[in-house]
Design an enzyme around this catalytic site. Structure first.
Site, mmCIF file in Angstrom:
data_model
loop_
_atom_site.group_PDB
_atom_site.id
_atom_site.type_symbol
_atom_site.label_atom_id
_atom_site.label_comp_id
_atom_site.label_asym_id
_atom_site.label_seq_id
_atom_site.Cartn_x
_atom_site.Cartn_y
_atom_site.Cartn_z
ATOM 1 N N HIS A 46 36.642 -28.755 -53.036
ATOM 2 C CA HIS A 46 35.488 -29.620 -53.323
ATOM 3 C C HIS A 46 34.168 -28.882 -53.081
ATOM 4 C CE1 HIS A 46 34.428 -30.137 -49.056
ATOM 5 N NE2 HIS A 46 35.726 -30.276 -48.815
ATOM 6 N N GLU A 120 42.730 -33.308 -46.572
ATOM 7 C CA GLU A 120 42.464 -32.160 -45.721
ATOM 8 C C GLU A 120 43.328 -32.213 -44.455
ATOM 9 O OE1 GLU A 120 42.019 -29.266 -45.386
ATOM 10 O OE2 GLU A 120 39.890 -28.781 -45.382
#
EC number: 3.1.3.63
Length: 482
Positions: A46, A120
């Site tokens: 990202h 994550e």
């Protein structure tokens, strides 16, 4: 999956039953499911988030969003991938990754598939803390997270080991999907784990294969001739929206020692077969690639350029040297530079392939994973010769007369693949796990000096070549595989 590191993990004594179960799952050499057709998977981290900007430990928390810079990075990645016809997009469900995926996916009609396993790394009590707060509150545990992440334990969990298990689950789902071109948008740590588990590397490789904000990595999965687990090749690592050589830090750590592996420019060998690895001259495309590489390196003060003595490598090295020494005239700085030039015969690997059989010498070195087709005697000789070259590069890097030391090594892609293997301490069976293109660069940082572990900043970076680069998600050969 090949993994010398997995064997090392078996010897470590687990502290809990859950930990023992996880270790047995990671250490078992379980193959990936077979595939019927070649598959290319593009991983994107990202863009910059608000917590990235603040220096907070994010983990799998979902309280940060993309900054304006992060949105711009995602747009750059969209442009980088705009010509690719992805069949499907998988994304982490966290806001920062989901938004990045939406920007890159653009107006494509297919829905983005979110998968919780792509979130994550779970960092539990660490999440939300500024780094100095984590150090003050957790002391030894925070230190272990920094220096021995594979064995880091918090709140009864081993986050990196859990992450490796999740990454394996992700690959099972991605490979089971009937698609040839897959986009995956996730996070720094999970993308590291996806790359590592794909090529068979264990948890001690965490933080060795960098993933910058909106950095793009490409993996090729090739059907196995016998129908078993596919052959897997890391085609590209961390192709970033910005310059890969612009910063002096790796994984947040400052570094003053760096090796830049520059692949020679394209040569007159239009067939690009192993039998023609000899002393070729560069063609016009090769000259342009060398000039573009020299321009990319212009903002760095290169100490030494070490080259294979072959013609194409010597030409590439000379072009880089000339641009470096003309830096004051080109407006880069006002101090004339002198760049030391050296030849290392061990970087010239062409003669290793000459005694090979015709079946071997007809292999095209443009095809991902082509090194899997070589005889064991050839790969052993390649590793031995490149090992001597790697030792020479580290010796050059050890010169303490300069505060910062940047060594550029110019060679054929196959020589640099072998050097990457030495950097990662891999045996020759891993050679087919990497691919490099003519004119590309790969960057290795040494934040702990030449005697410490090398951190791979990027592999097969070609964005600096502009219109002359190979499109990031297209095959390097003219076929229908991808």
């Amino acid at each position: 999956v090949r993994s010398s590191s997995s064997l090392q993990e078996i010897d470590k004594s687990p502290t809990t039953a859950e930990d023992s179960k996880l270790r047995s799952e990671l250490c078992a050499l379980v193959p990936f499911p077979p595939i019927k057709a070649a598959k290319r998977v593009v991983l994107v981290r990202h863009g910059q988030s608000t917590w990235n900007e603040e220096g907070r430990i994010q983990g799998s928390s979902n309280f940060s969003v993309l900054t304006k810079k992060g949105e711009a990075q995602a747009e750059t990645s969209r442009q980088m991938l705009i010509d690719d016809s992805f069949d499907i997009c998988f994304s982490s469900p966290l806001i920062r990754s989901k938004r990045t995926a939406e920007i890159i996916w653009g107006t494509r009609e297919d829905e983005i598939i979110t998968d919780s396993d792509l979130r994550e790394i779970d960092l539990y009590s660490f999440q939300g803390l500024l780094k100095h707060e984590g150090k003050a509150k957790f002391g030894p545990a925070f230190r272990q997270w920094q220096v021995d992440a594979a064995n880091f334990n918090i709140d009864g969990h081993y986050p990196v080991r859990e992450l490796w298990g999740r990454a394996r689950n992700c690959w099972t789902k991605i490979l089971a999907h009937e698609s040839k071109s897959v986009l995956v948008v996730a996070h720094n740590a999970v993308n590291q784990a996806l790359v590592a588990t794909a090529i068979g590397l264990g948890t001690e490789y965490f933080r060795i294969l960098l993933q910058s904000n909106c950095g793009v990595s490409v993996l090729d999965f090739i059907p196995h001739p016998d129908g078993g687990s596919p052959l897997i090749c890391l085609n590209r690592l961390n192709q970033t929206p910005g310059s890969p050589v612009a910063t002096g830090s790796s994984a947040g750590r400052r570094t003053s020692r760096r090796i830049i592996l520059v692949c020679q420019g394209s040569t007159q060998d239009s067939e690009a077969t192993v039998s023609k690895l000899g002393d070729q001259q560069m063609n016009m495309l090769g000259v342009i690639q060398a000039q573009k590489t020299a321009e990319l390196l212009l903002d760095l003060k290169v100490s030494t350029i070490i080259s294979s003595p072959s013609n194409a490598c010597a030409q590439t090295a000379t072009i880089i040297s000339q641009v470096q020494e003309a830096a004051d005239c080109l407006g880069a700085d006002c101090v004339p530079r002198y760049v030391e030039m050296k030849n290392i015969p061990d970087l010239d690997v062409a003669e290793i392939f000459q005694p090979s059989t015709k079946d071997t010498t007809d292999i095209s070195y443009l095809r991902p994973g082509w090194l899997n087709g070589l005889d064991d005697t050839v790969t052993s000789a390649l590793r031995e010769r490149s090992g001597q070259a790697w030792h020479s590069l580290l010796t050059e890097l050890s010169d303490g007369s300069e505060e910062e030391k940047i060594v550029v090594a110019v060679a054929h892609p196959v020589a640099h693949i072998a050097l990457i293997g030495h950097c990662l301490n891999l045996t020759e069976e891993w050679l087919g796990s990497f691919h490099l293109d003519a004119g590309s660069i790969s960057v290795v940082d040494f934040p702990d000096g030449p005697t410490g572990r090398g951190i791979i900043r990027c592999i097969n970076y070609t964005a600096h070549l502009g219109r002359w680069s190979i499109p990031i998600t297209r095959s390097t050969v003219d076929d229908d595989s991808f």
